[in-house]
Every structure is written in C-alpha cells, then in structure tokens.
Design a protein around this motif. Sequence first.
Motif, PDB file in Angstrom:
ATOM      1  N   TYR A 164       0.849  -1.192   0.000  1.00 33.61           N
ATOM      2  CA  TYR A 164       0.000   0.000   0.000  1.00 33.61           C
ATOM      3  C   TYR A 164       0.887   1.246   0.000  1.00 33.61           C
ATOM      4  CZ  TYR A 164      -3.417   3.498   0.852  1.00 33.61           C
ATOM      5  OH  TYR A 164      -4.181   4.626   0.707  1.00 33.61           O
ATOM      6  N   CYS A 165       0.659   2.123  -1.000  1.00 35.20           N
ATOM      7  CA  CYS A 165       1.581   3.250  -1.170  1.00 35.20           C
ATOM      8  C   CYS A 165       0.856   4.584  -1.299  1.00 35.20           C
ATOM      9  CB  CYS A 165       2.472   2.995  -2.381  1.00 35.20           C
ATOM     10  SG  CYS A 165       1.553   2.660  -3.886  1.00 35.20           S
ATOM     11  N   HIS A 169      -2.397   3.767  -5.229  1.00 34.84           N
ATOM     12  CA  HIS A 169      -1.928   2.389  -5.117  1.00 34.84           C
ATOM     13  C   HIS A 169      -2.675   1.427  -6.048  1.00 34.84           C
ATOM     14  CE1 HIS A 169      -0.867  -1.517  -3.459  1.00 34.84           C
ATOM     15  NE2 HIS A 169      -2.128  -1.739  -3.167  1.00 34.84           N
TER      16      HIS A 169
END
Length: 179
Positions: A164-165, A169
């Motif tokens: 998760y970014c 994402h």
Amino acid sequence: MTVPTREPETQPERGRNLGDALGAMYVVAAAVMGLGFLIVVVLIFVPSDWREMFEEPSDVYVPGSTEVFSAPPPGPLEEPPGVTRIAPGQYRVVLVAYNWEFEPKEIRVPAGSEAHFVMRSGQDYHGFALIGTPITVPLVANAVTEATHVFDEPGEYLWVCSEYCGAGHATMQGKVIVE
Ligand code: CUA
C-alpha cells in the motif's frame, strides 16, 4: 617400343550422341533432386529464428516507441526502464516504480522466454507482484530487487503494486504480453 592401339569405334555416331544427351539429362536430374533434398533438410532442421543466433543481443523495446538502442547498463540504479534481449530467449526487464505508475507499463516477449526483472523504486515505497506466480517483492529506493520468471504460454500476465503506497496504489499495474 609398342604404340598403343586405339580401341575400334564400336558405337555408331548417332547412338553415341544420344547416349551423351541421356547422360547429361541424368546428371541434371540428379542435381535438381539433390538441391531439392538440401532445401528440405534446411527447412526442417534450421530453426526459423536462426538470425537471432548471429545477432548482437542489444535490442531494447520500449512500449509505444520504435526507438531501438544499445544499452550497456550504466549502473543498477541508473539503468533506464525497458526490455533488453540479453541472449536468445532471455530478456532483462528493468522496471521502475513511481507514485503511481510503473515504467514501463507493458512489455512484450515471445512465448518460452525467460524474463529477468531488475526492479527498483524511483519514488517512495512500492512492491511488485506478478499475478499467478509466487513472485511478490518489495521495491525500495536505492536498491535493486531481482526476480526471474519463464513465460511458457502466450497470453497477458498482469503485475500490480503489492505494497500500500497511498492514493494511487490501486492504479499501479502493468502487464507482460507473451506472444
Ligand atoms: Cu505502489 Cu502500491
């Protein structure tokens, strides 16, 4: 001292000419058959990608671009994104993850190819998961992560960001098109 006697001419002139003509035809027929046989052997035993065996493995295919350039790697962290054929049937895939996309987003390789993924993050923290394979690895800045997969069957193989970014994402993905 004896003088060798000449063999008497037993064959009439016309018959001999006919014999010569037939002999020449047999030689030509044998040559044609031999050539045909050679062509069949070449078609059966020489692989259709024989040119690849003599080419320098330097082609770089960037999707959406017709540009082809030689790419001696400048360094693992500076290597530009793209696909390089490093040997017949072997491809080096340099993937860089940004917020929020991969570069390149799409690559093409022939069926049966072995792809060596050389990956890094160009921005923050991401991941790489090749759907349908055990490959799921983190991608961090200033480090290179490698993974290898053989694509036996033609088709499309999706990869996604596995960490998760942030906001984008879910949109981080790309695909390998195996032809
Ligand atoms: Cu990049 Cu999640």
